[in-house]
Design a protein around this motif. Structure first.
Motif, PDB file in Angstrom:
ATOM      1  N   TYR A 153       0.811  -1.228   0.000  1.00  0.00           N
ATOM      2  CA  TYR A 153       0.000   0.000   0.000  1.00  0.00           C
ATOM      3  C   TYR A 153       0.846   1.281   0.000  1.00  0.00           C
ATOM      4  N   SER A 154       2.190   1.156   0.073  1.00  0.00           N
ATOM      5  CA  SER A 154       3.101   2.319   0.095  1.00  0.00           C
ATOM      6  C   SER A 154       2.684   3.345   1.151  1.00  0.00           C
ATOM      7  N   ARG A 155       2.381   2.892   2.348  1.00  0.00           N
ATOM      8  CA  ARG A 155       1.995   3.810   3.429  1.00  0.00           C
ATOM      9  C   ARG A 155       3.113   3.910   4.442  1.00  0.00           C
ATOM     10  N   ASP A 156       3.339   5.115   4.929  1.00  0.00           N
ATOM     11  CA  ASP A 156       4.427   5.364   5.867  1.00  0.00           C
ATOM     12  C   ASP A 156       4.018   4.906   7.273  1.00  0.00           C
ATOM     13  N   VAL A 157       4.967   4.347   8.025  1.00  0.00           N
ATOM     14  CA  VAL A 157       4.619   3.929   9.393  1.00  0.00           C
ATOM     15  C   VAL A 157       5.208   4.849  10.456  1.00  0.00           C
ATOM     16  N   GLY A 158       6.104   5.751  10.079  1.00  0.00           N
ATOM     17  CA  GLY A 158       6.765   6.609  11.078  1.00  0.00           C
ATOM     18  C   GLY A 158       8.268   6.467  10.975  1.00  0.00           C
ATOM     19  N   ASP A 159       9.000   7.308  11.708  1.00  0.00           N
ATOM     20  CA  ASP A 159      10.453   7.383  11.492  1.00  0.00           C
ATOM     21  C   ASP A 159      11.309   6.716  12.567  1.00  0.00           C
ATOM     22  N   ASP A 160      10.836   6.746  13.831  1.00  0.00           N
ATOM     23  CA  ASP A 160      11.664   6.244  14.935  1.00  0.00           C
ATOM     24  C   ASP A 160      11.033   4.966  15.473  1.00  0.00           C
ATOM     25  N   ILE A 161      11.673   3.859  15.124  1.00  0.00           N
ATOM     26  CA  ILE A 161      10.986   2.572  15.237  1.00  0.00           C
ATOM     27  C   ILE A 161      11.641   1.678  16.289  1.00  0.00           C
ATOM     28  N   VAL A 162      10.805   1.082  17.143  1.00  0.00           N
ATOM     29  CA  VAL A 162      11.252   0.032  18.061  1.00  0.00           C
ATOM     30  C   VAL A 162      10.604  -1.268  17.586  1.00  0.00           C
ATOM     31  N   ILE A 163      11.372  -2.341  17.580  1.00  0.00           N
ATOM     32  CA  ILE A 163      10.829  -3.629  17.141  1.00  0.00           C
ATOM     33  C   ILE A 163      10.894  -4.604  18.312  1.00  0.00           C
ATOM     34  N   LEU A 164       9.761  -5.199  18.643  1.00  0.00           N
ATOM     35  CA  LEU A 164       9.705  -6.188  19.720  1.00  0.00           C
ATOM     36  C   LEU A 164       9.815  -7.574  19.104  1.00  0.00           C
ATOM     37  N   GLY A 165      10.936  -8.257  19.363  1.00  0.00           N
ATOM     38  CA  GLY A 165      11.189  -9.571  18.762  1.00  0.00           C
ATOM     39  C   GLY A 165      12.303  -9.465  17.741  1.00  0.00           C
ATOM     40  N   THR A 166      13.152 -10.510  17.695  1.00  0.00           N
ATOM     41  CA  THR A 166      14.292 -10.460  16.763  1.00  0.00           C
ATOM     42  C   THR A 166      14.250 -11.607  15.751  1.00  0.00           C
ATOM     43  N   GLY A 167      13.066 -12.181  15.525  1.00  0.00           N
ATOM     44  CA  GLY A 167      12.962 -13.265  14.535  1.00  0.00           C
ATOM     45  C   GLY A 167      13.174 -12.739  13.122  1.00  0.00           C
ATOM     46  N   ASP A 168      13.049 -13.643  12.155  1.00  0.00           N
ATOM     47  CA  ASP A 168      13.356 -13.282  10.762  1.00  0.00           C
ATOM     48  C   ASP A 168      12.489 -12.136  10.249  1.00  0.00           C
ATOM     49  N   ILE A 169      11.193 -12.176  10.582  1.00  0.00           N
ATOM     50  CA  ILE A 169      10.305 -11.150  10.016  1.00  0.00           C
ATOM     51  C   ILE A 169      10.650  -9.783  10.601  1.00  0.00           C
ATOM     52  N   GLY A 170      10.927  -9.750  11.908  1.00  0.00           N
ATOM     53  CA  GLY A 170      11.314  -8.491  12.547  1.00  0.00           C
ATOM     54  C   GLY A 170      12.600  -7.949  11.936  1.00  0.00           C
ATOM     55  N   GLN A 171      13.558  -8.834  11.689  1.00  0.00           N
ATOM     56  CA  GLN A 171      14.841  -8.389  11.120  1.00  0.00           C
ATOM     57  C   GLN A 171      14.666  -7.881   9.688  1.00  0.00           C
ATOM     58  N   ILE A 172      13.833  -8.586   8.923  1.00  0.00           N
ATOM     59  CA  ILE A 172      13.625  -8.165   7.531  1.00  0.00           C
ATOM     60  C   ILE A 172      12.983  -6.774   7.496  1.00  0.00           C
ATOM     61  N   MET A 173      12.039  -6.552   8.411  1.00  0.00           N
ATOM     62  CA  MET A 173      11.412  -5.226   8.467  1.00  0.00           C
ATOM     63  C   MET A 173      12.430  -4.167   8.898  1.00  0.00           C
ATOM     64  N   ALA A 174      13.294  -4.518   9.856  1.00  0.00           N
ATOM     65  CA  ALA A 174      14.329  -3.570  10.291  1.00  0.00           C
ATOM     66  C   ALA A 174      15.191  -3.151   9.100  1.00  0.00           C
ATOM     67  N   ARG A 175      15.577  -4.137   8.291  1.00  0.00           N
ATOM     68  CA  ARG A 175      16.412  -3.800   7.126  1.00  0.00           C
ATOM     69  C   ARG A 175      15.656  -2.918   6.132  1.00  0.00           C
ATOM     70  N   HIS A 176      14.381  -3.265   5.872  1.00  0.00           N
ATOM     71  CA  HIS A 176      13.575  -2.430   4.965  1.00  0.00           C
ATOM     72  C   HIS A 176      13.576  -0.983   5.445  1.00  0.00           C
ATOM     73  N   TYR A 177      13.348  -0.779   6.757  1.00  0.00           N
ATOM     74  CA  TYR A 177      13.225   0.584   7.285  1.00  0.00           C
ATOM     75  C   TYR A 177      14.563   1.315   7.221  1.00  0.00           C
ATOM     76  N   LEU A 178      15.645   0.613   7.544  1.00  0.00           N
ATOM     77  CA  LEU A 178      16.957   1.260   7.481  1.00  0.00           C
ATOM     78  C   LEU A 178      17.265   1.659   6.037  1.00  0.00           C
ATOM     79  N   ASP A 179      16.919   0.794   5.090  1.00  0.00           N
ATOM     80  CA  ASP A 179      17.139   1.120   3.674  1.00  0.00           C
ATOM     81  C   ASP A 179      16.311   2.332   3.247  1.00  0.00           C
TER      82      ASP A 179
END
Ligand SMILES: Cc1cc2nc3c(=O)[nH]c(=O)nc-3n(C[C@H](O)[C@H](O)[C@H](O)COP(=O)(O)OP(=O)(O)OC[C@H]3O[C@@H](n4cnc5c(N)ncnc54)[C@H](O)[C@@H]3O)c2cc1C
Length: 302
Positions: A153-179
């Motif tokens: 949907y190309s919708r923004d979620v915000g800029d300063d992000i905390v992620i609860l959990g370090t599994g694969d999906i959380g990590q993949i999202m972290a990389r997307h956001y950093l990119d």
């Protein structure tokens, strides 16, 4: 009432691969149902690569893998496979007398079947499953919701992000956001080591130097209309810290999606019902889903 030999619920990697394998092995009157408007399931929201090496012998993105499934199904149907694809259709219930209830726009239909393959995937664990104090303001998403917002949907979620959990999906999202140039302030993990596959830890947490707060969890959420901060507690010392953020992503694991079953799950499954893919158990890799589905599809054709 329509009668099918095989009802396949879910047209993700599991359902599509199993339906095609069953048809190739001689089964007819197969009905493949999905509530979405396209096939591929969770693959459609995965733009990252890392899919397909074990099954197709080449690396591709999740969306490319979904395209392969689409091509395989189209070729099979064009070649005479007796598979009726019903998209935009939700199976609301299956009963012990082998009837299923299918809901689509403006239509509610009861069908009969001889065998059923449940390939309904899995759902995410949400913050509601934890005892977290505070309100539930905007800005809290599961990793899957966040992935759909970003990739579909190309919708923004915000800029300063905390992620609860370090599994694969959380990590993949972290990389997307950093990119995307966003700030991943921290990943919070209750265990004493980060989770997920080794290749992800190496290519994401280590490579991007993401701060991981181990042996900790979130105990309170702050914010009125929108989240402003979370309180993180160390599980050993009890020490608490407030982390300011605009977004909380929860990536706390997946649960096989079997709510459709009309009876106690602990009861032995009837011999006409088979489970496949993430609805059977959570598979880290789609290739393992496809391999299981191909094997089960052939068995179900007998
Ligand atoms: C974020 C993320 C990243 C991943 N990264 C990788 C990776 O890098 N490499 C890799 O190999 N694998 C990866 N995977 C794993 C892989 O994508 C999945 O294991 C696999 O695609 C699951 O397939 P499935 O068919 O079991 O489930 P799904 O794809 O979830 O399909 C289930 C389908 O069932 C439908 N459905 C459910 N209930 C009903 C109902 N009642 N009626 C009708 N339809 C219904 C849903 O709409 C859905 O289409 C990742 C998974 C996720 C979530």
């Amino acid at each position: 009432m329509k009668e099918y030999k095989l009802l396949v619920i879910g047209a993700g990697a599991a359902g599509v691969t199993a339906a095609v394998a069953a048809a190739r092995a001689g089964a007819d009157r197969i009905c493949l149902v999905d509530r979405d408007s396209c096939i591929g399931g969770v693959l459609n929201q995965c733009k990252h690569s890392g899919f397909g090496v074990g099954y197709y012998g080449e690396e591709m993105s999740g969306t490319e893998y979904a395209k392969r499934l689409d091509d395989m199904l189209t070729q099979a149907i064009d070649g005479g496979a007796d598979i009726e694809l019903r998209l935009g259709t939700m199976v609301t219930k299956i009963t012990e007398n082998r009837h299923a209830f299918l809901a689509s726009q403006g239509c509610y239909e009861e069908v009969a079947f001889e065998k059923c393959l449940l390939a309904s995937g899995c759902r995410e664990t949400t913050l509601q499953s934890l005892c977290v104090a505070g309100t539930r303001p905007e800005g809290i998403y599961t990793a899957g919701e966040a992935q759909k917002m970003l990739n579909i949907y190309s919708r923004d979620v915000g800029d300063d992000i905390v992620i609860l959990g370090t599994g694969d999906i959380g990590q993949i999202m972290a990389r997307h956001y950093l990119d995307e140039g966003k700030n991943v302030i921290a990943m919070i993990e209750k265990s004493d080591a980060a989770g997920g596959m080794e290749r992800n830890r190496r290519n994401i947490i280590e490579k991007y130097d993401i701060p991981v707060v181990l042996r900790s969890t979130i105990v309170e959420v702050f914010g009125d209309s929108h989240i402003t901060a979370v309180k993180v507690r160390n599980l050993d010392s009890g020490e608490e810290n407030i982390i300011e953020c605009s977004t909380l992503i929860t990536a706390m694991g997946l649960i096989p999606e079997r709510d459709i079953l009309d009876w106690d799950e602990k009861k032995q499954l009837p011999d006409w019902l088979t489970m496949c893919g993430n609805c059977d158990y959570v598979h880290d890799i789609v290739d393992s889903v496809s391999l299981q589905a191909e094997r089960l599809g052939v068995t179900l054709a007998k």
